[in-house]
Design a protein around this motif. Structure first.
Motif, PDB file in Angstrom:
ATOM      1  N   ASP A  22      11.683 -10.697   1.978  1.00 34.44           N
ATOM      2  CA  ASP A  22      11.184  -9.449   1.392  1.00 34.44           C
ATOM      3  C   ASP A  22       9.928  -9.688   0.560  1.00 34.44           C
ATOM      4  N   LYS A  25       7.178 -10.096   3.035  1.00 34.94           N
ATOM      5  CA  LYS A  25       6.900  -8.770   3.609  1.00 34.94           C
ATOM      6  C   LYS A  25       6.077  -7.927   2.639  1.00 34.94           C
ATOM      7  N   MET A  26       6.506  -7.859   1.392  1.00 34.55           N
ATOM      8  CA  MET A  26       5.800  -7.017   0.425  1.00 34.55           C
ATOM      9  C   MET A  26       4.410  -7.568   0.108  1.00 34.55           C
ATOM     10  N   SER A  38       7.163  -0.805   4.728  1.00 30.21           N
ATOM     11  CA  SER A  38       8.523  -1.324   4.565  1.00 30.21           C
ATOM     12  C   SER A  38       9.514  -0.635   5.495  1.00 30.21           C
TER      13      SER A  38
END
Length: 161
Positions: A22, A25-26, A38
């Motif tokens: 995560d 990803k962010m 997202s």
């Protein structure tokens, strides 16, 4: 309560660093280097998995321990590693039973940000959580992976890993 909390507990127990997918990803999304959001789970998996598997290989080649945590791992991930690499990987797939979700939904939502702040989980419902669990359970089961299902006691299940 789930993957991130398990990763945190493993970090504390084994003193291994962990990589939150995560966070990766962010970082990608917030950098502006991609139009992905997202909500683009499938596209994010396609984008992130080639990077993640190379990071895992690099850690193994350098004889370094690394916990990788997140949902952006393809269910057929084993095909991307030779037997030499597979011997160094312990894969854990966590899921929750429908009964557990129904009995503990408020608790699950209250702990969603226990380790890292979730900005996008506010609209989850019991049905959406069940759907996501079934999606991942089915995909990883079809690939021959063992699924650790949290059915009654979250902590007892984690302690058994």
């Amino acid at each position: 309560m789930g993957k991130t909390l398990l990763a945190q507990r493993m970090l504390e127990k084994y003193k291994y660093p962990y990589l939150s997918i995560d966070h990766l990803k962010m970082g990608l999304i917030r950098s502006g280097n991609s139009a992905l959001t997202s909500e683009d789970d499938e596209a994010l998996t396609d984008y992130l998995w080639p990077i993640l598997r190379k990071m895992v290989k690099t850690a193994i080649e350098n004889q370094q321990n690394l916990i990788v945590e997140g949902c952006y791992i393809t269910s057929d991930w084993r095909k991307d590693f030779s037997e030499q690499y597979l011997q160094s990987i312990r894969f854990i797939c966590l899921a929750m039973s429908d009964a557990y979700i129904e009995a503990h939904f408020d608790e699950i939502k209250n702990h969603a940000s226990a380790i890292e702040t979730r900005l996008y989980d506010t609209d989850n419902t019991i049905e959406s959580l069940k759907f996501d669990n079934h999606y991942y359970m089915d995909a990883f089961t079809r690939s021959g992976e063992q699924i650790t299902v949290i059915d009654k006691d979250f902590w007892e299940t984690l302690n058994d890993l």
